[in-house]
Design an enzyme around this catalytic site. Structure first.
Site, PDB file in Angstrom:
ATOM      1  N   HIS A 198      17.919  30.812  51.123  1.00 41.65           N
ATOM      2  CA  HIS A 198      17.813  30.770  52.796  1.00 41.65           C
ATOM      3  C   HIS A 198      16.484  31.602  52.879  1.00 41.65           C
ATOM      4  O   HIS A 198      16.651  32.327  54.087  1.00 41.65           O
ATOM      5  CB  HIS A 198      19.082  31.419  53.145  1.00 41.65           C
ATOM      6  CG  HIS A 198      20.051  30.553  53.260  1.00 41.65           C
ATOM      7  ND1 HIS A 198      21.427  31.144  53.611  1.00 41.65           N
ATOM      8  CD2 HIS A 198      20.562  29.254  52.777  1.00 41.65           C
ATOM      9  CE1 HIS A 198      22.495  30.159  53.318  1.00 41.65           C
ATOM     10  NE2 HIS A 198      21.769  29.271  52.868  1.00 41.65           N
ATOM     11  N   HIS A 218      19.378  24.847  57.709  1.00 41.00           N
ATOM     12  CA  HIS A 218      20.105  25.567  56.825  1.00 41.00           C
ATOM     13  C   HIS A 218      19.031  26.322  55.802  1.00 41.00           C
ATOM     14  O   HIS A 218      19.214  27.652  55.618  1.00 41.00           O
ATOM     15  CB  HIS A 218      20.724  24.514  55.926  1.00 41.00           C
ATOM     16  CG  HIS A 218      21.916  25.156  54.947  1.00 41.00           C
ATOM     17  ND1 HIS A 218      22.776  24.019  54.960  1.00 41.00           N
ATOM     18  CD2 HIS A 218      22.180  26.049  54.413  1.00 41.00           C
ATOM     19  CE1 HIS A 218      23.753  24.907  54.337  1.00 41.00           C
ATOM     20  NE2 HIS A 218      23.271  26.135  53.928  1.00 41.00           N
ATOM     21  N   GLU A 236      28.929  24.882  48.620  1.00 38.85           N
ATOM     22  CA  GLU A 236      27.830  23.885  48.450  1.00 38.85           C
ATOM     23  C   GLU A 236      28.094  22.957  47.114  1.00 38.85           C
ATOM     24  O   GLU A 236      27.075  22.364  46.594  1.00 38.85           O
ATOM     25  CB  GLU A 236      26.306  24.259  48.664  1.00 38.85           C
ATOM     26  CG  GLU A 236      26.336  24.919  50.225  1.00 38.85           C
ATOM     27  CD  GLU A 236      26.329  23.936  51.100  1.00 38.85           C
ATOM     28  OE1 GLU A 236      26.463  22.786  50.960  1.00 38.85           O
ATOM     29  OE2 GLU A 236      26.241  24.520  52.525  1.00 38.85           O
ATOM     30  N   HIS A 294      19.637  27.043  45.584  1.00 36.60           N
ATOM     31  CA  HIS A 294      19.628  27.025  47.046  1.00 36.60           C
ATOM     32  C   HIS A 294      19.459  28.387  47.893  1.00 36.60           C
ATOM     33  O   HIS A 294      20.218  29.321  47.580  1.00 36.60           O
ATOM     34  CB  HIS A 294      20.937  25.994  47.549  1.00 36.60           C
ATOM     35  CG  HIS A 294      21.243  26.320  48.924  1.00 36.60           C
ATOM     36  ND1 HIS A 294      20.498  25.912  49.778  1.00 36.60           N
ATOM     37  CD2 HIS A 294      22.304  26.483  49.667  1.00 36.60           C
ATOM     38  CE1 HIS A 294      20.795  26.258  51.101  1.00 36.60           C
ATOM     39  NE2 HIS A 294      22.048  26.772  51.073  1.00 36.60           N
TER      40      HIS A 294
END
Length: 221
Positions: A102, A163, A81, A100
């Site tokens: 999850h 995502h 990413e 980032h």
């Protein structure tokens, strides 16, 4: 021999390990980066490697790449990413760190396509407004980066459709704190929705708190 950008790379590693420790990711998922001072005319960032469990990493495993995704320091493969991180830095000169995650409730919003409304005061004052859901983009692509940046706007968090989420800040700690705050707010929202009582703040309060957020951003420069 000293490791180039050792302190910055160590900070990225420690943030990634803290992200995992807080349950915002599992295994090797998610990624962390820090904008570095330009070097020899190149814009740089330090970023976690791809598919490596964070508890097994050392400082030397954090990569330094330029804004074209080209490696400068490190032998591993940079996060898939990386284009997402680079896209945020190019769009937002005020951002120095990107995290980032999850996490579960943020991912619920991302999967269902539900914007996180202004249900908590701190969401408005700290994040800058409702957390929007970016249109789907295939992981690791420029399309994903472009869509994430568009939905992020001037706020400090965005959901990535199907995502996870991205938090940004002037420091690694701020970006990580943003992710934790949004995850908690998303949990509150999801649970309140199950009770059919997920009410937003009054419109006048939302407007006032967004102005407070803008004032803080201006003061921070």
């Amino acid at each position: 021999m000293p490791i180039p950008w050792e302190a910055e790379r160590r900070a990225v590693l420690e943030t990634a390990q803290a992200m995992a420790g807080q349950g915002l990711v599992t295994g090797a998922s998610g990624n962390v980066s820090l904008r570095l001072p330009s070097h020899e005319g190149r814009e740089l960032l330090a970023v976690t490697p791809s598919q490596r469990p964070y508890h097994l990493l050392g400082t030397q495993d954090i990569l330094v790449i330029d804004f074209e995704g080209e490696p400068v320091e490190g032998d591993l493969v940079p996060s898939t990413e990386s284009l997402l991180h680079i896209g945020v830095y190019r769009h937002r000169s005020d951002v120095r760190a990107v995290v980032h995650t999850h996490s579960i409730y943020a991912s619920v919003c991302a999967v269902t396509g539900l914007e996180l409304p202004p249900v908590l005061d701190e969401l408005m004052v700290v994040v800058g407004g409702p957390v929007q859901v970016a249109e789907y983009g295939f992981p690791g692509t420029a399309e994903l980066a472009q869509r994430a940046v568009a939905a992020l706007g001037e706020r400090k968090a965005v959901f990535l459709r199907h995502h996870g989420m991205v938090g940004v800040g002037k420091s690694l700690q701020e970006a990580l704190d943003i992710c934790a705050l949004v995850e908690r707010a998303a949990q509150v929202f999801v649970l309140a929705s199950l009770l059919d009582r997920a009410h937003s703040l009054p419109a006048a309060v939302v407007e006032m708190e967004q102005e407070l957020y803008r004032m803080r951003r201006r003061a921070e420069g």
